[in-house]
Every structure is written in structure tokens, then in C-alpha cells.
Design an enzyme around this catalytic site. Structure first.
Site, PDB file in Angstrom:
ATOM      1  N   ARG A  74       0.761  -1.102   0.068  1.00 31.67           N
ATOM      2  CA  ARG A  74       0.009  -0.124  -0.014  1.00 31.67           C
ATOM      3  C   ARG A  74       0.835   1.110   0.119  1.00 31.67           C
ATOM      4  O   ARG A  74       0.455   2.468  -0.561  1.00 31.67           O
ATOM      5  CB  ARG A  74      -0.918   0.176   1.383  1.00 31.67           C
ATOM      6  CG  ARG A  74      -2.069   0.970   1.393  1.00 31.67           C
ATOM      7  CD  ARG A  74      -2.811   0.907   2.260  1.00 31.67           C
ATOM      8  NE  ARG A  74      -4.158   1.901   2.615  1.00 31.67           N
ATOM      9  CZ  ARG A  74      -4.316   2.457   3.429  1.00 31.67           C
ATOM     10  NH1 ARG A  74      -3.769   2.321   4.602  1.00 31.67           N
ATOM     11  NH2 ARG A  74      -5.386   3.477   3.339  1.00 31.67           N
ATOM     12  N   HIS A  78       0.380   4.506  -2.334  1.00 31.79           N
ATOM     13  CA  HIS A  78      -0.041   6.175  -1.748  1.00 31.79           C
ATOM     14  C   HIS A  78       1.488   6.976  -2.146  1.00 31.79           C
ATOM     15  O   HIS A  78       1.012   7.885  -2.195  1.00 31.79           O
ATOM     16  CB  HIS A  78      -0.143   6.058  -0.101  1.00 31.79           C
ATOM     17  CG  HIS A  78      -1.714   5.222   0.070  1.00 31.79           C
ATOM     18  ND1 HIS A  78      -2.270   5.809   0.876  1.00 31.79           N
ATOM     19  CD2 HIS A  78      -2.240   4.649  -0.567  1.00 31.79           C
ATOM     20  CE1 HIS A  78      -3.495   5.053   1.226  1.00 31.79           C
ATOM     21  NE2 HIS A  78      -3.659   4.536   0.192  1.00 31.79           N
ATOM     22  N   ASN A 103      -3.999   8.498   5.381  1.00 34.53           N
ATOM     23  CA  ASN A 103      -2.840   7.895   5.789  1.00 34.53           C
ATOM     24  C   ASN A 103      -2.648   7.796   7.352  1.00 34.53           C
ATOM     25  O   ASN A 103      -1.919   6.959   7.809  1.00 34.53           O
ATOM     26  CB  ASN A 103      -1.367   8.578   5.112  1.00 34.53           C
ATOM     27  CG  ASN A 103      -1.310   8.263   3.726  1.00 34.53           C
ATOM     28  OD1 ASN A 103      -2.079   7.490   3.091  1.00 34.53           O
ATOM     29  ND2 ASN A 103      -0.675   9.348   2.968  1.00 34.53           N
ATOM     30  N   HIS A 203      -6.394  -5.653  -2.671  1.00 38.37           N
ATOM     31  CA  HIS A 203      -7.173  -6.241  -1.296  1.00 38.37           C
ATOM     32  C   HIS A 203      -7.304  -7.580  -1.089  1.00 38.37           C
ATOM     33  O   HIS A 203      -8.055  -7.969  -0.073  1.00 38.37           O
ATOM     34  CB  HIS A 203      -8.546  -5.354  -1.482  1.00 38.37           C
ATOM     35  CG  HIS A 203      -8.194  -3.698  -0.999  1.00 38.37           C
ATOM     36  ND1 HIS A 203      -9.268  -3.102  -1.326  1.00 38.37           N
ATOM     37  CD2 HIS A 203      -7.227  -3.312  -1.047  1.00 38.37           C
ATOM     38  CE1 HIS A 203      -8.903  -1.683  -1.252  1.00 38.37           C
ATOM     39  NE2 HIS A 203      -7.637  -1.790  -1.002  1.00 38.37           N
TER      40      HIS A 203
END
Ligand code: HEM
Ligand code: NAG
Length: 331
Positions: A74, A78, A103, A203
Site C-alpha cells: 500500500r 500511496h 494515511n 485487497h
């Protein structure tokens, strides 16, 4: 029709010594991706152990804390979606990306990146960027959890400008987003609907906080009753905001296609997951979800290609940016 004579080779065979020299030179040739300026052998001479160090460190970390593999994947997402893959997400700066609503209390793995950076600095001081470490760590995390591998490209440089939390707020998706918003955000980064669905397959690993799925646990209809009951146990109506639920309830620490199988059974954890499968045949994304649920090989292939594409977003190369010695500090 007369047949062509067989056996008379028309192809010129290079003499053996020339072939040998060419083969020996092969590792030194640089295959640069035309648009991004990245290449897979960027550190071949300047830091030959880079990939080995990262691979062994990630596999150690992930085997003692499997969820960390998800968190590290992740981190790359990001980083790349906010101003490009430039390690800006790692900076400890007031008002920086870490403070974004996406975040804060959520993104993790910074300590792991620090310790890998330390190992890499010990081996090759001042050579390898934090952004390249994040990209390689993401790939090795996926591999460590049983997912596909791909050739990571290198040559990214680290940002040397102040990051902003509002930029992160605006450039990352929300768990309450519907398909049109997801499509428009991902298409603004150059991704097709199919790539959106493939990347959402991240996911298949990791966890989300109750505060991100409470509404789904109590107010949504497109959810399997057993699964909904399970979520209500983890996530009380009025407390437990930070309790964790699995993004892929079938196999939360294995990188596989079970996330999509779950969606076809209405076991998506986030609103943004389940809206990719409505059960309504004509939906654009339904058919892609079904395809990945039925064929892991195709999911792995599409996922790898989409990750490679994501890892090229807005990269700094050449003389742009810098190589940070401490990933958290500008300069
Ligand atoms: C499609 C739009 C996406 C949305 C709306 C979304 C949203 C979210 C949310 C809300 C969480 C839970 C955060 C928390 O509760 O603190 C999460 C976790 C996660 N996301 Fe996404 N995400 C998306 C796409 C992606 C992509 C493209 C990747 C990777 C390439 C990714 C990787 C992950 C991982 C691995 C986790 C679990 C992290 C952990 O356990 O620490 N997500 N995502
Ligand atoms: C990281 O990798 C290096 C080189 O392979 C090794 O010496 C070190 O012990 C590893 N550290 C961890 C925490 O795995």
C-alpha cells in the site's frame, strides 16, 4: 507449386567467439524504458546486492508479520498516486502526506523501509533512492505472500520538495467511493477500468479499520448475511473504530484471486470493493471481476502489468530530485 529446398539455412550464424563476447556483454547493456527513463539493471554495477538485500529482508519481515506485506504494498500505491513514485510519502514533514486522512493512523511500514534503507546504505552508500526501495519492497511483499513477480525497474530519484497532505487527500480513493469516482480517479492517472479492477485486487491481502467499513456493516444491502454479522461483531456501532477486519476474508494473508471470489459472494469489506461486483450482468466491472475470480493466472498477469505501470507514475530521473540518505528527511 514447387517446394523450396529444405536444409539450406539462409540465416547467418555469428562465429562462436563473437557470440560469446555478446553474451558476456549482455548484462552491461542497459534496457531503458523509453518513456520513464527507468531500467531494470540500473544498479547492476553500482549496487549489485540491492535486490538480494531487499528480497531477504522483506521475506524475513513478512514471515514474522504477514500483514506487513500488505502495508508495504500500500505504501508504494500511496507514494505513486500522490505526485509520483518519489518517496514523498515517507517524509516526516509537518503538513506532509502522512497527515492526510488516507494515511493518518493507517499507513504503516515506515520502520521497515528505514531498516532496509540502512542495510542498503551500508552496502552501497548514497546510491539507491528511497523511491526505488519502496517499489522493490512492494514487489517482494507480493511475492512473499504467494503472488506474482515482475521485473522492477529502477532509476527513480527522491523528491526534494515539501509534500502536502491536501495533495494526498485529493489524489487517493475513498472506501466509500462508487464506481464512477473510482474510474475517474484511476483514469486521471492513465489506468483503464480493467486496470482499476486488477489493482483493486491488492485487497486480497491486508486489513481495514472498522471506521472504514462500519457503514457497510450496518447499512448496506449488497452484503452476504453471514459476512455482515461477522463484521458487526468486529465493529460495534458506537465503538472500536480501530478494530481490524480482513479485506479478503477467505485468505487474508495469501496473495491470490480469492478477493474476487469473495466479491462474487458479496463479501467485499469496503463499499469501494463490493461496487466492483453488483451481480448485474451488464455492469462493466462485473465481468472483469468474474474473469479474475475464475482465472488467477489472468489476474496475476494483469496485476503485474498494472503494478509496473503504476511504478512509473511521475518518476524523477537523471539529475532531478535527489538520493536521500534518510528516507524521512528532505535533502
Ligand atoms: C481502488 C481504490 C482503492 C480504495 C478505495 C482503497 C481504500 C483502502 C482503504 C480504506 C483501506 C483501509 C485503510 C484503513 O482502514 O486504515 C485500504 C487498505 C489497503 N489497500 Fe487500498 N484502496 C484502493 C486501491 C488500492 C490499491 C491500488 C492498492 C495497491 C496497489 C491498495 C492496497 C491496499 C492494501 C494492501 C491495504 C491493506 C493495508 C494494511 O493491511 O496495512 N489499495 N485501502
Ligand atoms: C537484511 O539483509 C542483509 C543481507 O542479506 C542481512 O545481512 C540482514 O541480516 C537482513 N536483515 C533482516 C532484518 O532480515
Amino acid at each position: 507449386m514447387p517446394k523450396l529446398p529444405m536444409g539450406s539455412s539462409k540465416y547467418y550464424m555469428a562465429p562462436y567467439p563473437i557470440l560469446c563476447v555478446l553474451l558476456l556483454l549482455l548484462p552491461f547493456t542497459t534496457i531503458v524504458h523509453a518513456q520513464s527513463g527507468l531500467s531494470s539493471n540500473f544498479y547492476y554495477t553500482s549496487c549489485p546486492n540491492f535486490e538480494t538485500i531487499v528480497e531477504s529482508n522483506v521475506s524475513n519481515v513478512v514471515s514474522s508479520d504477514p500483514r506487513m506485506g500488505a502495508s508495504l504494498l500500500r505504501l508504494h500505491f500511496h507514494d505513486c498516486f500522490v505526485g509520483g513514485c518519489d518517496a514523498s510519502v515517507l517524509l516526516d514533514v509537518e503538513g506532509g502526506e502522512k497527515e492526510s486522512v488516507h494515511n493518518v493512523n493507517s499507513l504503516r511500514g515506515f520502520g521497515v523501509i528505514d531498516s532496509i534503507k540502512q542495510e542498503v546504505e551500508d552496502a552501497c552508500p548514497g546510491v539507491v533512492s528511497c523511491a526505488d526501495i519502496v517499489a522493490l519492497v512492494a514487489r517482494d511483499s507480493v511475492v512473499a505472500l504467494g503472488g506474482p513477480s515482475w521485473d522492477v525497474e529502477f532509476g527513480r530519484r527522491d523528491s526534494n520538495t515539501r509534500p502536502s497532505s491536501s495533495e494526498a487527500d485529493e489524489n487517493l480513493p475513498f472506501g466509500f467511493n462508487d464506481v464512477p469516482d473510482l474510474i475517474s480517479l484511476f483514469s486521471s492517472k492513465g489506468f483503464s477500468v480493467r486496470e482499476l479492477v486488477a489493482l483493486s485486487g491488492s485487497h486480497t491481502i491486508g486489513q481495514a479499520r472498522c471506521v472504514r467499513f462500519r457503514n457497510r456493516a450496518y447499512n448496506e444491502e449488497n452484503i452476504a448475511p453471514d459476512f455482515q454479522e461477522f463484521l458487526q461483531e468486529i465493529c460495534p456501532r458506537n465503538s472500536g473504530d480501530n478494530n481490524l477486519g480482513p479485506l479478503d476474508v477467505r485468505s487474508p494473508t495469501a496473495f491470490n484471486n480469492e478477493y474476487y471470489v469473495g466479491l462474487t459472494n458479496f463479501e467485499g469489506l469496503l463499499h469501494s470493493d463490493q461496487v466492483l461486483f453488483t451481480g448485474n450482468n451488464p455492469s462493466q466491472t462485473d465481468n472483469i471481476v468474474r474473469r479474475y475470480a475464475n482465472n488467477e493466472r489472468i489476474f496475476f498477469k494483469d496485476f503485474s502489468a498494472a503494478m509496473l505501470k503504476m511504478s512509473r507514475l511521475g518518476v524523477l530521473t537523471g539529475d532531478s530530485g535527489t538520493i536521500r540518505s534518510n528516507c524521512r528527511v528532505l535533502g
